[in-house]
Structure formats: C-alpha cells, structure tokens
Write an enzyme that holds these catalytic residues in place. Structure first.
Site, PDB file in Angstrom:
ATOM      1  N   SER A  20       0.837  -1.215   0.000  1.00 22.89           N
ATOM      2  CA  SER A  20       0.000   0.000   0.000  1.00 22.89           C
ATOM      3  C   SER A  20       0.864   1.253   0.000  1.00 22.89           C
ATOM      4  CB  SER A  20      -0.893   0.027   1.247  1.00 22.89           C
ATOM      5  OG  SER A  20      -1.830  -1.006   1.201  1.00 22.89           O
ATOM      6  N   ARG A  24       1.449   4.204  -3.095  1.00 28.40           N
ATOM      7  CA  ARG A  24       1.198   5.626  -2.844  1.00 28.40           C
ATOM      8  C   ARG A  24       2.460   6.455  -3.063  1.00 28.40           C
ATOM      9  NH1 ARG A  24      -2.480   2.518  -0.419  1.00 28.40           N
ATOM     10  NH2 ARG A  24      -4.510   3.365   0.209  1.00 28.40           N
ATOM     11  N   SER A 158     -13.481   1.608   3.109  1.00 27.75           N
ATOM     12  CA  SER A 158     -12.539   1.164   2.082  1.00 27.75           C
ATOM     13  C   SER A 158     -11.477   2.232   1.869  1.00 27.75           C
ATOM     14  CB  SER A 158     -13.284   0.898   0.766  1.00 27.75           C
ATOM     15  OG  SER A 158     -12.362   0.939  -0.309  1.00 27.75           O
ATOM     16  N   ASP A 303      -7.197  -7.919   4.814  1.00 29.94           N
ATOM     17  CA  ASP A 303      -6.405  -8.801   3.948  1.00 29.94           C
ATOM     18  C   ASP A 303      -5.916 -10.051   4.674  1.00 29.94           C
ATOM     19  OD1 ASP A 303      -6.764  -7.100   1.821  1.00 29.94           O
ATOM     20  OD2 ASP A 303      -4.879  -6.028   2.128  1.00 29.94           O
ATOM     21  N   LYS A 330     -12.855  -9.026  -3.397  1.00 24.49           N
ATOM     22  CA  LYS A 330     -11.390  -8.896  -3.439  1.00 24.49           C
ATOM     23  C   LYS A 330     -10.877  -9.606  -4.699  1.00 24.49           C
ATOM     24  CE  LYS A 330     -10.859  -6.382   0.152  1.00 24.49           C
ATOM     25  NZ  LYS A 330     -10.370  -5.022  -0.016  1.00 24.49           N
ATOM     26  N   ARG A 334     -13.347 -14.078  -1.565  1.00 22.86           N
ATOM     27  CA  ARG A 334     -12.538 -14.724  -0.508  1.00 22.86           C
ATOM     28  C   ARG A 334     -13.354 -15.469   0.544  1.00 22.86           C
ATOM     29  NH1 ARG A 334      -7.675 -10.281   0.156  1.00 22.86           N
ATOM     30  NH2 ARG A 334      -6.573 -10.928  -1.729  1.00 22.86           N
TER      31      ARG A 334
HETATM   32  C1  S3P Z   1      -5.713  -1.311   0.075  1.00 22.83           C
HETATM   33  C2  S3P Z   1      -6.901  -1.288   0.713  1.00 22.83           C
HETATM   34  C3  S3P Z   1      -7.672  -2.477   1.067  1.00 22.83           C
HETATM   35  C4  S3P Z   1      -6.902  -3.763   0.862  1.00 22.83           C
HETATM   36  C5  S3P Z   1      -6.030  -3.768  -0.340  1.00 22.83           C
HETATM   37  C6  S3P Z   1      -5.087  -2.581  -0.343  1.00 22.83           C
HETATM   38  C7  S3P Z   1      -5.007  -0.036  -0.181  1.00 22.83           C
HETATM   39  O1  S3P Z   1      -8.847  -2.468   0.325  1.00 22.83           O
HETATM   40  O2  S3P Z   1      -7.784  -4.870   0.808  1.00 22.83           O
HETATM   41  O3  S3P Z   1      -5.278  -4.960  -0.411  1.00 22.83           O
HETATM   42  O4  S3P Z   1      -3.788  -0.052  -0.446  1.00 22.83           O
HETATM   43  O5  S3P Z   1      -5.669   1.006  -0.098  1.00 22.83           O
HETATM   44  P1  S3P Z   1     -10.141  -1.644   0.817  1.00 22.83           P
HETATM   45  O6  S3P Z   1      -9.745  -0.811   2.008  1.00 22.83           O
HETATM   46  O7  S3P Z   1     -10.528  -0.818  -0.310  1.00 22.83           O
HETATM   47  O8  S3P Z   1     -11.125  -2.692   1.216  1.00 22.83           O
END
Ligand code: S3P
Length: 413
Positions: A20, A24, A158, A303, A330, A334
């Site tokens: 993540s 970013r 999310s 996750d 996902k 899942r």
């Molecule tokens: C993520 C947010 C999550 C996660 C994904 C990575 C991110 O999804 O499941 O693997 O980097 O913002 P959501 O928060 O949209 O459910």
C-alpha cells in the site's frame, strides 16, 4: 507447489516491503513538484503496474534494485493504462485522474474486470467528474472535467475508495469531506500530509482542500500483511517468528489483537515513529483459543482474513467471522475461496452471508490441493495450511504470491 509439513517454524527475518505504501509513494510523487527517492520499494506485480501506469502518464520513474526514483510531471499525457491485477492502482488512479486535464482508459486482468468500480465512480461523478465504466467495472474512461468538493458518507469502509475521493479532492474547488463507517488504512492521509497537502483527519472523517504536493522521499517499511504469513507459519507449527522493520500503523494491526486474544505472545521492540509507525515484531505460538471478528475491526485486518481463518482451524473451538462481506469483492470471492481451501485441507468451515464459521479441531489433516484462483493471499494461506497440517498439501497457482510477496516461497521453505 508441494508443501511438506513442518514443526516449529522459528525465524528472525525481514518481510516484503509494504504494498500500500509503495503504491502511494510512486503515484503521489509522480504528480508532485520535485524529485523523490523511494527506498525498499516493493516490486511485486501490483506495484509494477503502478510504476508502468505513472510512466505512461508522463512521469519519469527509474528502478534500481529496490530503489525507485521519481521525477513528477505536472501535466499528464492521455494514455491507455493497464492496471493488471491491482484494485489499489485502479481505484486510486481513477480518483487522481478525475480532476486532471486528461483522457485515460483504465483496464486490467480478468479478476480486475469483475471488481466493482461504481463505489469510486459514483462519488467522483457527484464531484463533477466525467467517468464512464463498463457496467460499473473496468474498462473505464476518465475525461477532463472541473471538480467541486462534496460531503460524502461512504457506505463501506474502504481505503481505496477513500483515497480516490481524497485524490480528486486535491484538484477540486472548495472542501471535500469524507466519512467512513469505520477507519480503514490511513496511508494516503499520512503521506499527503507529509507532502504538504491541506488535509486533516478527525476520527473517521477526512477533510481535504485543493493542494499542490511537494515530492517526498519515502523509506518503505515491511508489509504487515506479508509478515502475517510468516507469523502464521510460526503460530500453526508451534514456533516463534521475529519480523524486523515491519509497518505497525494502527489501522493495519487488527491481526495482532486477534492473535493476542487467541493466546499468542506478542512483543514489539525498536519501535520507530516516522510518518508511519514501524518496529520489530515477535509472535510466539501458544495453545490457541477461538476468536470472534466483527464488523468494527474488519478494516484493520481485511487482507488477513483467509490466513486468520486458517489459523482458526488450529484452535480448539468455534471461531466466527462476521461483517466481512467486502471479502466477496477482493482478488477472488474470498469467502468462497477460503472455505474451499480449508475444506480441501480437511477443515470444518461454513460460509455465511458476511463471513464464515470455523470449527477448529486443534489442527488440520491436510493432503489436499488448494486452488489459488488467481488470488495471492489464497495461495499463501494455502501454504500455511499445508505447513501446519499432518500431510502437507499442494498449491495450484503458487506463482500468484508474487503479486504482493516475491520471495514468499523461499521465506517459508
Ligand atoms: C488497500 C486497501 C484495502 C486492501 C487492499 C489494499 C489499499 O482495500 O484490501 O489490499 O492499499 O488502499 P479496501 O480498504 O478498499 O477494502
């Protein structure tokens, strides 16, 4: 991939860099003023998709080992973007491009083409964005538009949706306010704030105003979601695992609370507080109690649910996961793929509308075949099932682990 059972998986190691944060760091610096160096970047499949997209849009991105150098581009070029398997790249880019003077089409692989995008395009349209989808999915096209701020209450927690709206808010007239039902990971807020954005958070509400960003160097910590598989290997084999330099952002550490409630012994040392909290994490196995996961904590361990369901099979008693319907959208469904995986390995699991019930018997027989179904976290959870089981198991589609954790198979063998 054949995985043989193992006793006492005990290691001290580092894990894959955070997915993540890498996404970013690359994406935000690609439209910031100046140049940035991202060290210890994750170069798994998903983050490579982000790098390729930012290059197509005109940013200068070079990769040398795990160091990524980015020279941002204030103006993006029109482009056709392939976001591969990555929901994060797709949703964040949609928000980012909505307020830029650019026409871009975003498409991805078969799994991505099944994932819902209206949750992003609807709020963006309310902001004035010109975004068209294919029945609410990719391929989608973003065209030039002038955006204005909105006050938006998100129906689901999310980070991807929240981040898309925040990124659009950076180019919108006025103020954009976003409220989530529960706090999802806040890497976007922390990084944008470090880059000089006009953004502030108050509980589950984020407020953002039009801002220009200044490039910032990022040293990416280890991914707690990838560490979770190593920790899981220790927990189901009666071992003790230490992971150094792992990200410990409180919006990501729900798994530690659950493991603690199950009886595991957890210590954190060398804690560092930069823009993101990190440290050395040790988890020691113990006789396991069952757990209950409810809606409020789901975003902090979303996750890790396939892995936690696996670990629940090694406890004695009934574990219940609820409030997790997001699992259905996902990289695979899942709920279905986790239940199928555990059943194939001798687990006693029942799916529910928003989670599952796992009747733990203190271990798994194993001997089955797990189908990853194109989902990296199912492949890796299957490996942990097999490692802790009596007979081991076979993983079909093991290569998909490299989406988030290149080097996973070497780390656990
Ligand atoms: C993520 C947010 C999550 C996660 C994904 C990575 C991110 O999804 O499941 O693997 O980097 O913002 P959501 O928060 O949209 O459910």
């Amino acid at each position: 991939m054949q995985i043989n059972p193992l006793k006492n998986f005990s290691r001290e190691l580092e894990t894959a860099p955070d997915k993540s944060i890498t996404h970013r760091a690359v994406m935000f610096n690609a439209f910031a003023r100046g140049e940035a160096v991202v060290t210890n970047a994750l170069l798994g499949g998903d983050c490579r998709s982000t790098i390729a997209c930012m290059r197509s849009l005109g940013a200068n991105v070079t990769v040398d080992g795990s160091t990524v150098r980015i020279k941002g581009s204030p103006v993006f070029k029109d482009a056709c973007l392939d976001t591969g398997n990555s929901g994060t790249t797709t949703r964040l880019l949609t928000g980012l491009l909505a307020g830029k003077n650019v026409t871009a089409t975003i498409d991805g692989d078969d799994s991505l083409r099944t994932r819902p995008m209206k949750r992003v395009t609807e709020p963006l349209s309310l902001m004035g964005a010109d975004v068209t989808t294919t029945d609410g999915k990719v391929p989608l096209t973003v065209r030039p538009a002038k955006l204005h701020g909105i006050d938006y209450v998100m129906p689901v927690a999310s980070a991807q949706v929240k981040s898309a709206i925040i990124l659009a808010g950076l180019s919108a007239e006025g103020e954009t306010r976003i409220t989530e039902p529960a706090l999802s990971r806040n890497h976007t807020e922390l990084m944008l704030s470090a880059m000089g954005a006009d953004i502030c958070s108050d509980g589950t509400t984020v407020t953002v105003r039009r801002s220009e960003l200044t490039a910032v160097d990022v040293c990416v910590p280890g991914d707690i979601s990838s560490s979770a598989f190593l920790i899981g290997a220790g927990v189901v084999t009666g071992g003790c695992v230490t992971v150094k330099n792992v990200g410990l952002n409180p919006t990501r550490t729900g798994i530690l609370d659950v493991l603690k409630s199950m009886g595991c012994i957890i210590t954190i040392e060398d804690e560092r507080m930069g823009a993101e909290r990190s440290g050395t994490l040790t988890v020691k196995s113990a006789p396991l109690r069952p757990f209950r996961i409810t809606k409020e904590i789901v975003p902090s361990l979303i996750d890790e649910i396939p892995l936690l369901a696996t670990i629940a099979c090694f406890a004695n008693g009934e574990s219940v996961i609820s409030g997790a319907e997001e699992l259905k959208v996902k990289e695979s469904d899942r709920i279905a793929t986790t239940v199928k995986m555990l059943t194939a390995m001798g687990g006693d699991v029942t799916p529910t509308a928003d989670g599952m019930i796992i009747r733990g018997k203190g271990g798994l027989k194993g001997g089955g075949k797990v189908y990853a179904c194109g989902d990296h976290r199912i492949a890796m959870s299957g490996a942990i099932c097999a490692l802790g089981s009596e007979l081991g198991g076979e993983i079909d589609g093991a290569e998909t682990a490299s989406i988030s954790y290149p080097g996973f198979w070497e780390a656990i063998c």
